[in-house]
Design a protein around this motif. Sequence first.
Motif, PDB file in Angstrom:
ATOM      1  N   ILE A 115      -5.925   6.485   6.466  1.00 16.42           N
ATOM      2  CA  ILE A 115      -5.374   6.701   7.794  1.00 16.42           C
ATOM      3  C   ILE A 115      -4.861   8.145   7.815  1.00 16.42           C
ATOM      4  N   CYS A 175      -2.760  -0.637  12.404  1.00 15.94           N
ATOM      5  CA  CYS A 175      -2.138  -1.346  11.284  1.00 15.94           C
ATOM      6  C   CYS A 175      -1.856  -2.814  11.589  1.00 15.94           C
ATOM      7  N   TRP A 215      -3.959   0.393   3.690  1.00 12.46           N
ATOM      8  CA  TRP A 215      -4.172   1.760   4.130  1.00 12.46           C
ATOM      9  C   TRP A 215      -3.517   2.779   3.228  1.00 12.46           C
ATOM     10  N   ILE A 220       5.820   2.426  12.041  1.00 13.76           N
ATOM     11  CA  ILE A 220       5.859   1.101  11.409  1.00 13.76           C
ATOM     12  C   ILE A 220       7.065   0.887  10.489  1.00 13.76           C
ATOM     13  N   GLY A 226       0.370  -5.069   8.760  1.00 14.17           N
ATOM     14  CA  GLY A 226      -0.297  -4.180   7.811  1.00 14.17           C
ATOM     15  C   GLY A 226       0.664  -3.186   7.189  1.00 14.17           C
ATOM     16  N   ARG A 227       0.462  -2.944   5.894  1.00 10.80           N
ATOM     17  CA  ARG A 227       1.334  -1.987   5.219  1.00 10.80           C
ATOM     18  C   ARG A 227       0.524  -0.781   4.761  1.00 10.80           C
ATOM     19  N   VAL A 228       1.219   0.341   4.680  1.00 11.78           N
ATOM     20  CA  VAL A 228       0.552   1.600   4.397  1.00 11.78           C
ATOM     21  C   VAL A 228       1.270   2.284   3.248  1.00 11.78           C
ATOM     22  N   ARG A 286       0.140   1.830  15.418  1.00 10.63           N
ATOM     23  CA  ARG A 286       0.602   0.429  15.476  1.00 10.63           C
ATOM     24  C   ARG A 286      -0.572  -0.511  15.683  1.00 10.63           C
ATOM     25  N   ARG A 320       7.403  -0.641   6.689  1.00 10.41           N
ATOM     26  CA  ARG A 320       6.098  -1.085   6.185  1.00 10.41           C
ATOM     27  C   ARG A 320       5.334   0.113   5.620  1.00 10.41           C
TER      28      ARG A 320
END
Length: 537
Positions: free
Chosen positions: A385, A222, A344, A249, A226-228, A219, A252
């Motif tokens: 990540i 990101c 990410w 998350i 932030g999106r992954v 958390r 996301r």
Amino acid sequence: MADIHDQFDTILILDFGSQYSHLITRRCRELNVYAELMPCTQTIKDLNFKPKGIILSGSPYSVYDADAPHVDPEVFSLGVPILGICYGLQEMAWNMKGKVSKCDHREYGFAQLQVSKSGSGSVDALFEGLGDEMQVWMSHGDQLSEMPPEFHIIGRTQTAPYAAIAHDSKPFYGIQFHPEVTHSPLGKQVIGRFVLNICGCAAHWTMEEFIGKEIARIRQVCGPKGRVIGAVSGGVDSTVAAKLMHEAIGDRFHAIMVDNGVLRLNEAKQVHEMLNKDLGVNLTVVDASDLFLSRLEGVEDPERKRKIIGNTFINIFEAEAAKLEEQAEREEASGASSKGKIEWLLQGTLYPDVIESISFKGPSATIKTHHNVGGLLKDMRLKLIEPLRELFKDEVRALGRLLSIPEHLVQRHPFPGPGLAIRILGPVTRDQVKILQLADNIYIEEIRKAGLYNQISQAFAVLLPVKAVGVMGDKRTYEQVIALRAVQSEDFMTADWFFFPADVLRRISSRITNEVEGINRVTYDISSKPPATVEWL
Ligand SMILES: Nc1ncnc2c1ncn2[C@@H]1O[C@H](COP(=O)(O)OP(=O)(O)OP(=O)(O)O)[C@@H](O)[C@H]1O
Ligand SMILES: O=c1[nH]c(=O)c2[nH+]cn([C@@H]3O[C@H](COP(=O)(O)O)[C@@H](O)[C@H]3O)c2[nH]1
Ligand SMILES: NC(=O)CC[C@H](N)C(=O)O
Ligand SMILES: [Mg+2]
């Protein structure tokens, strides 16, 4: 940013290239102490954390060799306990003006260690409570022939008078035997005495602790928006990583599975269902099989296959990330609330992947390039990540169970990202892929039917680029050969071949030759790792 070393006391293991170095790491972790392996060339000034203790591993080298690897002498000034194992003992003594020389007879096997008592009758903290004598396992051709000044003996064997030594005033220890192998029955306790009692590490490395801390770390990394995107394969590692990310998350996180044309039979479809149904993770399956297969056309070299696949994976992920961003921009333009950028890329990389890529193995370091470590693009835009980067497979499985991932998923055999491309020994074509898919499917089906799946760590079929003569329906055949592989392994760093009941092998062989057109012969691979590896390429 919170770092794993801030959260868990860390034992640093410096690797001089012993085949057992990773086992030291494992034993510490089994004692619930976080341990990390680094090459022996690591300098102390470049270390970004302070370990609670250091273990120097064994090595194929002799300390007095001109090209022998040596530790940064600064480790001895760090003020933390140090344990040298085998070469590690010799290296410590050599640094402190002791003498190491060749033994008359190299010693490979069991020995009895007599624990020495001090004048007051007490034994050293390293062996406390472990008895006067213990069976240990030795593997060395050199030994300490002269004690370094300010050291004393804490254990001896019949052939090694200085089999265990300790510094008079500093917490420095050396042992000639290998406590990390199971042939030293009290070895784990010895390591425990060092990491727990001498270094004073808190024993809180458990997956229960890890989950909470890792979710908090994700958390933080990101940020709030932030999106992954996540590369998932349906394998244990990426599934656990995806679930962890989903917990951290929520939506996301976008999972992406790439059909690279070298997956197992019906795999893309099965994984799609499994991730959506069993885990509630949203998944896009991208069919990129044409692109992968065209780039692989005519390629036989295993390392080139691995690199092509690793690079193409990244191309696809970047393209997918761009698509998702465009979509978010369109949504925003039409009034929806703004979404963060995709910065990410989640990967399910594990610790053995990392170890094999970084560890100190002397001049011939790279055995094979795992697609997700060595096969990455240099100029990639997405940042990686990798929440499982520090974990061994059994730790990942434990984590998966804690995350309520169904048992059949947790127990899945690993399947390499480069897939069937590294199990087809010649050039990869759609026809060759089809043959291997069918054979592999029969093999795994029969293993499951025989109730052997969970006893085997990994099983798969390999398609050989040779043809052999056979006879079917009184006609001569001239067709390809399938090799079956099945191994048992604790962590895939070493492996033994699996002992199949003969009737199971017979059934598999008969089904493959009958049902798979293009195959008239089946062999079973009886090589362990080392000297072979698990995969053929
Ligand atoms: N077909 C694929 N589509 C998307 N990502 C993939 C694919 N194959 C592999 N990857 C990525 O590469 C990583 C490493 O692959 P690897 O096979 O080691 O792990 P896994 O598939 O998650 O687990 P397992 O080792 O149990 O198969 C995966 O975790 C995943 O991030
Ligand atoms: O995701 C992966 N990408 C790769 O490039 C790769 N190469 C090997 N493997 C898997 O690693 C384990 C050890 O295999 P080897 O003994 O062949 O190195 C075995 O489980 C192999 O299947 C890979 N996994
Ligand atoms: N296992 C080892 O660390 C061996 C160290 C050194 N090569 C020796 O033979 O004594
Ligand atoms: Mg896999």
